[in-house]
Design a protein around this motif. Structure first.
Motif, PDB file in Angstrom:
ATOM      1  N   ASP A   1       1.170  -1.038   0.142  1.00 43.01           N
ATOM      2  CA  ASP A   1       0.097   0.065   0.206  1.00 43.01           C
ATOM      3  C   ASP A   1       0.532   1.527   0.197  1.00 43.01           C
TER       4      ASP A   1
ATOM      5  N   CYS B   1       5.563   1.883  -4.358  1.00 44.76           N
ATOM      6  CA  CYS B   1       4.479   1.172  -5.431  1.00 44.76           C
ATOM      7  C   CYS B   1       5.983  -0.157  -6.109  1.00 44.76           C
TER       8      CYS B   1
ATOM      9  N   VAL C   1       4.068   2.379 -15.899  1.00 46.17           N
ATOM     10  CA  VAL C   1       4.238   3.137 -14.397  1.00 46.17           C
ATOM     11  C   VAL C   1       6.258   2.687 -14.718  1.00 46.17           C
ATOM     12  N   ARG C   2       6.541   4.328 -14.488  1.00 46.72           N
ATOM     13  CA  ARG C   2       7.882   5.070 -14.344  1.00 46.72           C
ATOM     14  C   ARG C   2       8.284   5.010 -12.934  1.00 46.72           C
TER      15      ARG C   2
ATOM     16  N   ARG D   1       9.043   7.892 -12.257  1.00 49.10           N
ATOM     17  CA  ARG D   1       7.758   8.920 -11.943  1.00 49.10           C
ATOM     18  C   ARG D   1       6.696   9.154 -11.490  1.00 49.10           C
ATOM     19  N   GLU D   2       5.626   7.716 -12.074  1.00 53.89           N
ATOM     20  CA  GLU D   2       4.429   7.344 -11.324  1.00 53.89           C
ATOM     21  C   GLU D   2       4.698   7.230 -10.213  1.00 53.89           C
ATOM     22  N   ALA D   3       5.830   6.114  -9.989  1.00 53.16           N
ATOM     23  CA  ALA D   3       5.875   5.210  -8.821  1.00 53.16           C
ATOM     24  C   ALA D   3       6.022   6.418  -7.224  1.00 53.16           C
TER      25      ALA D   3
ATOM     26  N   ARG E   1       5.107   9.404  -7.468  1.00 48.71           N
ATOM     27  CA  ARG E   1       4.017   9.972  -7.987  1.00 48.71           C
ATOM     28  C   ARG E   1       2.611   9.580  -6.492  1.00 48.71           C
ATOM     29  N   TYR E   2       2.709   8.210  -6.959  1.00 45.70           N
ATOM     30  CA  TYR E   2       2.271   6.947  -5.814  1.00 45.70           C
ATOM     31  C   TYR E   2       2.495   7.413  -4.598  1.00 45.70           C
TER      32      TYR E   2
ATOM     33  N   ALA F   1       0.804  10.447  -3.089  1.00 48.10           N
ATOM     34  CA  ALA F   1      -0.230  10.114  -2.859  1.00 48.10           C
ATOM     35  C   ALA F   1      -0.942   9.550  -1.947  1.00 48.10           C
TER      36      ALA F   1
ATOM     37  N   ARG G   1       0.569  11.814   1.463  1.00 48.26           N
ATOM     38  CA  ARG G   1      -0.573  12.770   1.560  1.00 48.26           C
ATOM     39  C   ARG G   1      -2.061  11.943   2.113  1.00 48.26           C
ATOM     40  N   TRP G   2      -2.357  11.217   2.032  1.00 49.20           N
ATOM     41  CA  TRP G   2      -3.733  10.539   2.564  1.00 49.20           C
ATOM     42  C   TRP G   2      -3.573  10.103   3.749  1.00 49.20           C
TER      43      TRP G   2
END
Lengths: 271, 585
Positions: free
Chosen positions: A210, A213, A234-235, A237-239, A241-242, A245, A248-249
């Protein structure tokens, strides 16, 4: 390990003793509350008001000061511990840990002669353990909890809380055991619980997957609850960002709890 | 566009399964996630994912398909332009002049040939040959580039000049019946008066700059310790030039003579001079400085001490015999008159007790003749052996053989000239290891003593009997065959040049293949001679014929098939990189 396993119960006993030491042995039928009433433990003095029980007037003080003061005593009552266990499909492998956590908390409650109620949360509220009290109910409590399984589709925390409030007349300690990954958010549900005067504690259980990534490349991701699918690439960068996120959550959850005075605890899982 | 192997185009059908396999391969991995709504938020932030991401797999498939098609087309060996299916014969001029130039012209020719071979791309067959004094095939017709390139690596410039008969051999190949070959000749165009035969396409390589060359040289023992040096220079320069030369010993670098020769524009000049104090052995005459071709700036020369044949005259009238011997001793040091221990006896009327002898006017009984009879009538003799060395320089029709007698030659004699009645007039005979030339005439009659044929006859007979030429030349041009004078076995033939020596096969004649100093041992005597380029055609020869252009330039560089294959590989690599990036991030 089963919840009714003797070894696990032994662990719960050890935990109970530890809890009693931490709480200075005051759990035995005398949970202290801020409410004043007709207990035997002196709490404070107060000015006599019309309608107060004159038996509570402290005449000795009146003799010395000619002021009418009444003694206040702490109310001694049994507290209801509500365990709201997230049984949505997103809990998956985390549910075992969540159940053990609920078992531990409930067991301590039962040993403190508190009433323990366990509800399951998913797209709707279900009752897993319907109001048990006393140490003798511990086995029933554990067995019912063990039988709980994931159900439903998309978790609706607010709806579950509303349903919980509709069923509950008595205020108590509400322990929400969940990953708190609710599509519609957790704010409304927590607000409702606090508004009804419950002492709310959020216990967040999370798996390593969770938080991080670990997958890169072309993926077809599928929502474990709703079955929704999406093709993504998923690169790094995306990992990243996840992970940001998720952070932050969780930070939002901590802030919400702190704002409302609720307790919030992170419980990690290592799978 | 033409196809070398169009059958390979059927391979395009493989594209169908390729597309299927590609889609299976590019299918993304399925991954169940618990926080789907967070992923949705992240993806919503990526504005570029829409069109490009949807088309990305299709673009990728298109690239792979293009790469595959490129590879198929490469296999089909496409060619652009007019189809020319003639075989190619690439001939590289490896004559001495090809070694010249800043970057040697042989290397430029090899590069050009390599470019052609690469350009063929297996669509045509080609063969590789070199040419100088002879045509030599290095690789026969093949459509494989590798063996041709391997053979090309072995090509090196030689010290030999170009020979026209080798070119003629090429032209025969081109004009042969059913010949389907295109002959491309890579040369620097320096082949003098050699005409370019029909059917050969000449391709000029390199640039020719000013060159000075020693086109002839000689080093001849004169008398005492005097040696005469002769040098002839030629130039391609359009300006008058002064050229410095030196005569040096190759091993000690001792300079025996340093001199300057003035060359007129584009002309040539010769000079002869006396040098003293030279030792027998190898010497070099060199042009000081550098120019286009260095091989013709040095001429190795051999200086051998002349050794005269010791001759005794046995005659009642020795005067004319002695004058002849003296004349040859003066001019050529060929003879030395002795009265004791001769190597050869020049006799008249008697048979001397000598191993080698020339006998005029046979008379009496002898093992060299029998049944001497009356004098024969005067008349032209019959030539029995036309190309015999004894009559090589004689004109028998002018000889009268006055005073000849009827006689019979012994069994085994070789009769060269005979009287019409069959009596031998000039013959050789060998008995018990003794050899003689018998001249059946009386030189006192018909003023034969005063005839110019008298000394010629003695010279040729003595050369024949002793097997010793008057002198081995000091230098031979590369490509020449040197017959070693003298009798006896050839012991050792060694070539030395630039500090490197090699033993050649000890056989006579010797082929002068390379520039260098040659040392020959034959019959116990050591002789020296040099091998030099000495080829005006190679050194200062101009162009004849066309200017070396090609009507149709053969494909060069990479072939179309090669480029297609390269592009296919490049596309596959790029696509694979992109795929890996997509697949594993």
């Amino acid at each position: 390990m089963s919840l009714t396993d003797p070894a696990f119960i032994k662990q719960l006993d050890a935990l109970n003793l530890l809890a009693r030491r931490v709480l200075k042995g005051s759990l035995q039928a005398d949970r202290r509350t801020e409410r004043r009433g007709t207990g035997i433990t002196f709490a404070d003095y107060a000015q006599y008001q019309f309608g107060d029980d004159y038996r509570a007037i402290d005449w000795k003080i009146y003799a010395r000061t000619e002021e009418l003061l009444i003694k206040l005593f702490e109310v001694e009552e049994d507290t209801t511990v509500y365990l709201l266990l997230d049984c949505s499909r997103s809990m998956g492998g985390k549910l075992d840990y969540a159940k053990r956590l609920a078992a531990a908390l409930g067991y301590i409650g039962l040993n403190g002669l508190d009433r323990v109620v366990v509800h399951g949360m998913a797209d709707q509220l279900t009752t897993i353990v319907d109001s048990v009290r006393g140490r003798g109910q511990a086995f029933r409590f554990l067995r019912s909890l063990e039988e709980a399984d994931v159900y439903g589709e998309d978790t609706d925390f607010s709806a579950c809380v509303r349903s919980f409030e509709a069923r509950t007349r008595k205020r108590g300690v509400v322990l929400v055991v969940s990953d708190f990954f609710f599509r519609e958010g957790y704010e409304e549900g927590l607000k409702l619980l606090q508004w009804r005067g419950h002492d709310v504690f959020c216990l967040q259980t999370m798996a390593q997957d969770d938080l991080k990534c670990p997958w890169l490349g072309d993926l077809e991701i599928e929502c474990v609850e709703s079955g929704q699918k999406e093709r993504i690439t998923v690169r790094e960068r995306e990992a990243k960002r996840y992970e940001e996120a998720v952070e932050r959550w969780n930070e939002g959850l901590r802030t919400e709890c702190a704002k409302r005075g609720d307790g919030e605890y992170d419980i990690g899982c290592s799978f | 566009m033409n196809w070398g192997a169009p059958a390979f185009l059927w391979s395009t059908l493989v594209l169908v399964p390729l597309v299927a396999v590609y889609f299976i391969r590019t299918r993304p991995r399925r991954q169940v996630v618990t926080v789907f709504f967070l992923w949705e938020k992240i993806l919503d932030q990526k504005t570029s994912r829409s069109l490009f991401q949807r088309l990305r797999n299709l673009l990728s498939l298109l690239l792979v398909a293009l790469a595959f098609l490129g590879a198929i087309f490469a296999l089909a060996r496409p060619t652009v332009g007019e189809k020319d299916d003639r075989d190619l014969l690439i001939v590289i001029d490896r004559s001495a002049s090809m070694n010249g130039g800043k970057t040697s012209r042989i290397e430029l020719a090899k590069k050009k040939a390599e470019s052609w071979i690469s350009g063929l791309g297996g669509t045509r067959r080609a063969a590789l040959a070199t040419i100088d004094t002879e045509l030599r095939y290095l690789e026969h017709l093949t459509d494989q580039g590798k063996p041709l390139k391997e053979a090309l690596k072995r090509v090196e410039g030689s010290d030999l000049p170009l020979r026209s008969d080798a070119l003629e051999e090429l032209s025969l190949l081109a004009s042969g019946e059913g010949a389907n070959v295109r002959i491309l000749w890579l040369t620097d165009g320096k082949h003098g008066e050699v005409e370019l035969p029909e059917g050969i396409e000449r391709v000029l390589v390199g640039e020719v700059t000013d060159n000075f060359a020693i086109t002839a040289a000689d080093l001849r023992w004169q008398s005492g310790d005097e040696v005469r040096l002769f040098v002839s220079l030629a130039s391609t320069s359009e300006e008058e030039k002064e050229v410095d030369l030196e005569l040096v010993h190759p091993e000690t670098s001792e300079v025996a003579r340093y001199f300057t020769m003035k060359l007129p524009p584009g002309g040539q000049v010769s000079e002869s001079m006396v040098v003293e104090g030279l030792r027998p052995g190898g010497w070099e005459v060199r042009i000081v400085g550098e120019d286009d071709l260095m091989a013709d700036n040095v001429v190795p020369l051999g200086l051998t001490i002349p050794r005269a044949t010791r001759v005794e005259v046995v005659s009642e009238t020795p005067f004319f015999f002695e004058r002849v011997l003296e004349a040859f001793a003066r001019a050529d040091s060929l003879f030395e008159m002795v009265e004791d221990g001769p190597e050869m006896v020049l006799a008249q009327g008697v048979v001397p007790d000598a191993e080698v002898s020339i006998i005029f006017t046979p008379s009496g009984e002898s093992e060299y003749w029998t049944q001497v009879g009356d004098e024969l009538s005067v008349g032209s003799p019959e030539v029995k052996i036309e190309d015999h060395v004894l009559v090589e320089r004689l004109d028998p029709g002018l000889l009268s053989f006055a005073g000849a007698r009827k006689l019979e030659a012994p069994r085994g004699a070789v009769v060269v000239l005979a009287h019409p009645d069959g009596s031998p007039l000039l013959y050789t005979v060998q008995k018990d290891g003794r050899r003689a030339v018998v001249v059946n005439l009386d030189p006192a009659k018909d003023d034969f003593f005063l005839s110019p044929w008298f000394p010629v006859m003695i010279h040729d007979a003595s050369v024949f009997l002793t097997g010793r030429e008057n002198r081995l030349r000091s230098v031979f041009a590369t490509g020449e065959v040197v017959g070693l004078p003298g009798r006896g076995e050839v012991g050792r033939v060694r070539r030395q040049y630039g500090g490197v020596g090699e033993d050649l096969s000890g056989e006579s004649p010797v082929l002068v293949k390379n520039v260098g100093h040659y040392e020959v041992e034959k019959g116990g005597e050591v002789s020296y001679f040099g091998g030099g380029l000495l080829s005006p055609g190679e050194s200062v020869g101009g162009l004849k014929g066309d200017e070396g252009g090609l009507e149709i330039e053969p494909a060069k560089g990479w072939s179309l098939a090669g480029w297609l294959l390269f592009m296919a590989v490049l596309v596959v690599v790029v696509e694979e990189g992109l795929y890996q990036r997509r697949k594993v991030g």
